[in-house]
Design a protein around this motif. Structure first.
Motif, short mmCIF file in Angstrom:
data_model
loop_
_atom_site.label_atom_id
_atom_site.label_comp_id
_atom_site.label_asym_id
_atom_site.label_seq_id
_atom_site.Cartn_x
_atom_site.Cartn_y
_atom_site.Cartn_z
N ASP A 1 51.46 41.59 34.69
CA ASP A 1 50.78 41.19 33.46
C ASP A 1 50.43 39.71 33.57
O ASP A 1 50.67 39.07 34.59
CB ASP A 1 51.63 41.50 32.22
CG ASP A 1 52.93 40.71 32.17
OD1 ASP A 1 53.04 39.66 32.82
OD2 ASP A 1 53.85 41.15 31.45
N LEU A 2 49.83 39.16 32.53
CA LEU A 2 49.34 37.79 32.59
C LEU A 2 50.46 36.78 32.82
O LEU A 2 50.25 35.74 33.44
CB LEU A 2 48.60 37.46 31.29
CG LEU A 2 47.24 38.15 31.12
CD1 LEU A 2 46.63 37.79 29.77
CD2 LEU A 2 46.29 37.75 32.25
N ARG A 3 51.66 37.09 32.36
CA ARG A 3 52.77 36.16 32.56
C ARG A 3 53.16 36.06 34.03
O ARG A 3 53.55 34.99 34.51
CB ARG A 3 53.97 36.60 31.71
CG ARG A 3 53.81 36.26 30.23
CD ARG A 3 54.89 36.88 29.38
NE ARG A 3 54.75 38.32 29.31
CZ ARG A 3 55.48 39.11 28.52
NH1 ARG A 3 56.42 38.58 27.75
NH2 ARG A 3 55.30 40.42 28.50
N ASP A 4 53.02 37.15 34.77
CA ASP A 4 53.28 37.10 36.21
C ASP A 4 52.22 36.25 36.92
O ASP A 4 52.52 35.50 37.85
CB ASP A 4 53.30 38.51 36.80
CG ASP A 4 54.57 39.26 36.45
OD1 ASP A 4 55.66 38.68 36.57
OD2 ASP A 4 54.47 40.43 36.03
N LEU B 1 48.95 30.76 47.94
CA LEU B 1 49.13 29.83 49.06
C LEU B 1 48.24 30.22 50.24
O LEU B 1 47.68 29.35 50.92
CB LEU B 1 50.60 29.81 49.49
CG LEU B 1 51.58 29.14 48.52
CD1 LEU B 1 53.01 29.28 49.04
CD2 LEU B 1 51.24 27.66 48.34
N LEU B 2 48.08 31.51 50.48
CA LEU B 2 47.19 31.96 51.55
C LEU B 2 45.75 31.57 51.23
O LEU B 2 45.00 31.11 52.12
CB LEU B 2 47.30 33.47 51.72
CG LEU B 2 46.34 34.11 52.73
CD1 LEU B 2 46.54 33.52 54.12
CD2 LEU B 2 46.52 35.63 52.75
N ALA B 3 45.35 31.71 49.97
CA ALA B 3 43.99 31.32 49.59
C ALA B 3 43.77 29.83 49.81
O ALA B 3 42.71 29.40 50.29
CB ALA B 3 43.75 31.68 48.12
N PHE B 4 44.78 29.02 49.49
CA PHE B 4 44.66 27.58 49.73
C PHE B 4 44.51 27.29 51.22
O PHE B 4 43.67 26.47 51.63
CB PHE B 4 45.89 26.85 49.19
CG PHE B 4 45.90 25.38 49.50
CD1 PHE B 4 45.24 24.49 48.67
CD2 PHE B 4 46.53 24.89 50.63
CE1 PHE B 4 45.22 23.13 48.96
CE2 PHE B 4 46.52 23.54 50.93
CZ PHE B 4 45.86 22.66 50.09
N LEU C 1 51.08 31.26 39.76
CA LEU C 1 50.29 30.04 39.95
C LEU C 1 51.17 28.80 39.84
O LEU C 1 51.07 27.87 40.65
CB LEU C 1 49.18 29.98 38.89
CG LEU C 1 48.33 28.70 38.87
CD1 LEU C 1 47.62 28.51 40.21
CD2 LEU C 1 47.33 28.73 37.72
N THR C 2 52.07 28.80 38.87
CA THR C 2 52.96 27.65 38.68
C THR C 2 53.84 27.43 39.91
O THR C 2 53.98 26.30 40.41
CB THR C 2 53.85 27.87 37.44
OG1 THR C 2 53.02 28.07 36.30
CG2 THR C 2 54.76 26.68 37.21
N VAL C 3 54.42 28.50 40.42
CA VAL C 3 55.30 28.38 41.58
C VAL C 3 54.52 27.97 42.83
O VAL C 3 55.00 27.19 43.65
CB VAL C 3 56.07 29.70 41.82
CG1 VAL C 3 56.91 29.60 43.08
CG2 VAL C 3 56.96 30.01 40.63
#
Length: 515
Positions: free
Chosen positions: A13-16, A322-325, A21-23
């Motif tokens: 869900d959106l919280r995940d 992280l892979l996208a970055f 993103l935060t982590v």
């Protein structure tokens, strides 16, 4: 119940998404800094966070665990690279993965959690000091003529000898990084402080030139490498095994501690054996892609829970981001000044030390505080394994000493007037090798010679072979004097231990009276 990987319970869900993103924002600078401090390229830190982090979340036994490279491993990884190279490190990582998975399959997750708290506090503080010392060169821009020694005292001495090479620009960038991170944490706690600190350091490096990631490691690849299965010979395996054992011990402790923190914060309940299997698979996977040892990380896991994670999906999302970055923005990493990453790790080292726990141990239990101090000194003066061995050995001795005082023998002050031929001695607590001498001292002071000596074992909690032999010796010594020795009231476990040492009877009126 069999192995059940966490991904079977995934629901997004959106919280995940928010937590992932935060982590990822927190993990990005940490993964780069830890890899560089460990003596490998920053790309390997990102690979470890991506592959290892994804598998820890997907295959482990907790709902909120975040895996990746950990500061606690810096000392071990750097030592491994110095001794057997990066290829040896990858092999040791994969061997450690096999060992961790084996611990889980053998259901030994609960055993790993028995490492005493003072030992954990001591070795964590020791690791923090060593990490901080390893960052002094980049923090101050020092340029030693030879490689730094591995041990703490020689390292500090070598750096002191080249103090004249201090680079003011590097020191200023490090100071700015630390100041920005602390300011964000104090005044804007919702802002990703470490990322902001590294961005500020990178911008300042455009004004005050200082060595950067690109200067030392070159350009980063823009994606994951192809997986490669090592084909080592037996000599390489033998060289890697000691490091693999160290990675396994520390990885098991660190990951289960992190999972316990997640349980306390979220109210969930981990499966320790499944978690070890997941950690093992994550290390094997990271090694296949050229990464190094990965484990559950307490700070990132706590951040994940605080950011609203609902389950393992957030950890998997963090790895994907992280892979996208890495694929889209790898060139930006090259501009990061090494002094900025060193400043970040200085703060990480400071926070690794559990200052409140140290103060509490000193205030409440000086003996356990001594164990903590001995573990700390063992780590900083020798190595991590020696520190843990010292701490565990001292903990065992302290436990024996304390248990020895629990074993008691209570002879009657006088013989019962109504039955002078009977004597009852009440034993209590653990009757084992640590308390035998104390109990024997009490028994030796018995001068009377009754026809029947009854040992009341109702309050004996355990007895080992030393205790059983003491009772047998008592029976053998009293027999020639015309005294028969009986034991009564023993629990089934105590009865089994005494089976060939003394006659056993059930408590009954007429043999003795209990108060």
């Amino acid at each position: 119940m069999g192995y059940r990987p966490a991904f079977l319970d995934v629901s997004i869900d959106l919280r995940d998404l928010q937590a992932g993103l935060t982590v990822a924002i927190v993990a990005l600078p940490l993964s780069l800094a830890i890899a560089i401090a460990s003596g490998v390229g920053p790309d390997r830190g990102l690979v470890t966070a991506i592959v290892g982090g994804f598998l820890v979340s997907a295959m482990g036994g907790t709902r909120h665990q975040i895996g990746g490279p950990a500061g606690a491993f810096i000392v071990l990884v750097a030592g491994c690279v110095a001794a057997i190279g990066v290829d040896g490190l990858i092999l040791a990582t994969m061997l450690s993965g096999l060992m961790l998975a084996a611990l889980g399959v053998l259901r030994l997750g609960g055993v790993i959690r028995l490492v005493p708290y003072p030992v954990i506090v001591g070795f964590t503080a020791g690791i923090a000091v060593i990490i901080a010392a390893s960052q002094l060169r980049d923090l101050l821009g020092l340029t030693p003529a030879a490689p730094e020694p591995g041990l703490l005292i020689p390292k500090l001495a070598a750096l002191w000898q080249v103090r004249d090479t201090l680079t003011p620009a590097a020191a200023a960038i490090a100071a700015l990084t630390i100041a920005v991170i602390l300011a964000c944490q104090r005044f804007a706690p919702r802002v990703p402080a470490m990322l902001v600190g590294i961005v500020a350091a990178t911008l300042m490096a455009q004004i005050l030139p200082a060595p950067s990631v690109f200067d030392r490691f070159g350009a980063l690849p823009s994606g994951l490498p192809m997986p490669i299965l090592p084909m080592p010979d037996w000599a390489a395996v033998q060289a890697a095994l000691p490091f693999a054992l160290a990675f396994t011990l520390l990885g098991a402790i660190e990951s289960l501690l992190s999972a316990m923190v997640a349980d306390q914060m979220s109210g969930s309940r981990m499966r320790p054996d499944d978690e070890l299997i997941g950690q093992g698979l994550a290390n094997i996977g990271a090694g296949l892609f050229g990464g190094f040892c990965t484990t559950g990380t307490i700070a990132r896991t706590a951040t994940n829970v605080k950011a609203g994670s609902r389950g393992p999906a957030s950890g998997m999302i963090h790895a994907g981001l992280l892979l996208a970055f890495l694929m889209l923005a790898a060139p930006l990493v090259g501009a990061i000044p090494l002094a900025g990453l060193a400043g970040l790790l200085m703060l990480v080292s400071w926070k690794m030390i559990e200052w409140h726990a140290i103060a509490s141990l000193i205030r409440i239990d000086r003996a356990e505080a001594g164990i903590m101090a001995a573990t700390f000194l063992g780590v900083i003066l020798h190595d991590l394994i020696m520190g843990i061995l010292i701490g565990m050995a001292l903990t065992g001795l302290l436990f024996i000493a304390r248990m020895a005082h629990q074993g008691m023998a209570h002879p009657p002050a006088t013989l019962p007037e109504e039955d002078p031929d009977h004597m009852v001695i009440h034993l209590s607590g653990p009757v084992f090798f640590g308390s035998v001498a104390r109990i024997e001292g009490v028994l030796a002071r018995i001068n009377a010679q009754p026809r029947l000596l009854v040992l009341d074992m109702a309050q004996v909690t355990l007895i080992d072979r030393s205790g059983a032999q003491m009772i047998r010796d008592l029976s053998d010594r009293m027999g020639p004097r015309g005294t028969r020795v009986l034991a009564t009231g023993a629990s089934p476990a105590v009865r089994a231990a005494l089976a060939d040492s003394v006659a056993l009877v059930e408590p009954c009126e007429g043999i003795y009276k209990t108060d």
